[in-house]
Design a protein around this motif. Structure first.
Motif, mmCIF file in Angstrom:
data_model
loop_
_atom_site.group_PDB
_atom_site.id
_atom_site.type_symbol
_atom_site.label_atom_id
_atom_site.label_comp_id
_atom_site.label_asym_id
_atom_site.label_seq_id
_atom_site.Cartn_x
_atom_site.Cartn_y
_atom_site.Cartn_z
ATOM 1 N N GLY A 118 0.785 -1.218 0.000
ATOM 2 C CA GLY A 118 0.000 0.000 0.000
ATOM 3 C C GLY A 118 0.817 1.267 0.000
ATOM 4 N N THR A 119 2.067 1.187 -0.489
ATOM 5 C CA THR A 119 2.922 2.367 -0.533
ATOM 6 C C THR A 119 3.435 2.667 -1.933
ATOM 7 N N CYS A 120 3.376 1.698 -2.844
ATOM 8 C CA CYS A 120 3.888 1.895 -4.198
ATOM 9 C C CYS A 120 3.351 0.803 -5.107
ATOM 10 N N THR A 121 3.579 0.976 -6.399
ATOM 11 C CA THR A 121 3.157 -0.008 -7.388
ATOM 12 C C THR A 121 4.061 0.056 -8.604
ATOM 13 N N LEU A 122 4.128 -1.041 -9.336
ATOM 14 C CA LEU A 122 4.872 -1.066 -10.589
ATOM 15 C C LEU A 122 4.104 -0.375 -11.714
#
Length: 254
Positions: A118-122
């Protein structure tokens, strides 16, 4: 951004940013889209609650809207009876917490280096003007029925940033927080672990590895059960649950 923390100052905040703030000593984070002029558009469960499961757990983990009836915010007013997509000032959204930014287009190494989901994504973000358009459109038209695992505040913010929807019913939504919970349970409950190692330390290493892989394969940036759905079509769908309404023929550039 740091590997552990995505904390930013308010001076760094830009319209179209996906932001979040941790609640209840980092138990969960509440997500939204900053649209400028000190305003954040975010998705809530309703009845003044930011999240909810509909079970007894709500008495432990659920936080209420900071704009409550006995002392309403002078900017937002009383938001305790609002539900769905709402607009709040940045102060009410943060509710006394720190400001963090959700990162898009990170590489797998950075993604796995962050221990919390819940802090980043590709996945890549769309341009800020498109993000803001979606958020404001959904503020007027809604984002379906809240579901803590398939259609929560993080799902809302990720959709605004990417227009990606999950079109299968058997998996979690776009939320990295929800994916982390399922990955953790899968790592603990997986019976093959006992055949891979006999030591406690070895079990821990294998378990953490499975947790990391579970997070990675559930990320919206690598999944294949997602599609691009324009916001105008999204709100025109006959169902009130948008968590599984994408269709494979809507895929663009995947």
């Amino acid at each position: 951004m740091g590997v552990i923390s995505n904390k930013i100052s308010r001076d760094e905040l830009k319209p179209g940013d996906h932001i979040y703030s941790w609640r209840h000593a980092y138990v969960y984070a509440h997500h939204g889209i900053y649209v400028g002029d000190g305003k954040v558009i975010h998705f809530t469960r309703g009845a003044g609650q930011e999240i909810g499961t509909g079970t007894f757990l709500d008495n432990i983990i659920v936080s209420s809207s900071p704009s409550h009836g006995d002392c309403p915010c002078p900017n937002c007013g009383d938001q305790s009876n609002l539900d769905g997509v709402i607009s709040s000032c940045l102060e009410c959204f943060l509710s006394g917490g720190d400001l963090y930014i959700f990162e898009y287009g990170v590489n797998p190494v950075v993604f796995l280096a962050k221990p919390r989901g819940g802090t980043c994504t590709l996945a890549s973000s769309d341009p800020p003007e498109e993000v803001i358009h979606r958020a404001k459109f959904l503020l007027q038209n809604g984002f379906g029925v809240y579901n803590v695992f398939k259609n929560n505040c993080e799902d809302f913010a990720i959709y605004c940033k990417t227009s990606l929807l999950v079109y299968t019913n058997m998996s979690v939504g776009r939320s990295g927080q929800a994916a982390s919970i399922f990955a953790a349970f899968s790592a603990v409950a997986s019976t093959p672990l006992r055949y891979l190692t006999t030591s406690f330390s070895g079990l821990a290493v294998v378990g953490y590895g499975m947790y990391c892989m579970g997070r990675l394969v559930s990320d919206i940036g690598v999944r294949r059960d997602v599609s691009k759905v324009p916001v105008e079509r999204l709100v025109a769908l006959p169902t009130t649950d948008v968590a599984s309404e994408g269709k494979p023929d809507d895929k663009k550039g995947r």
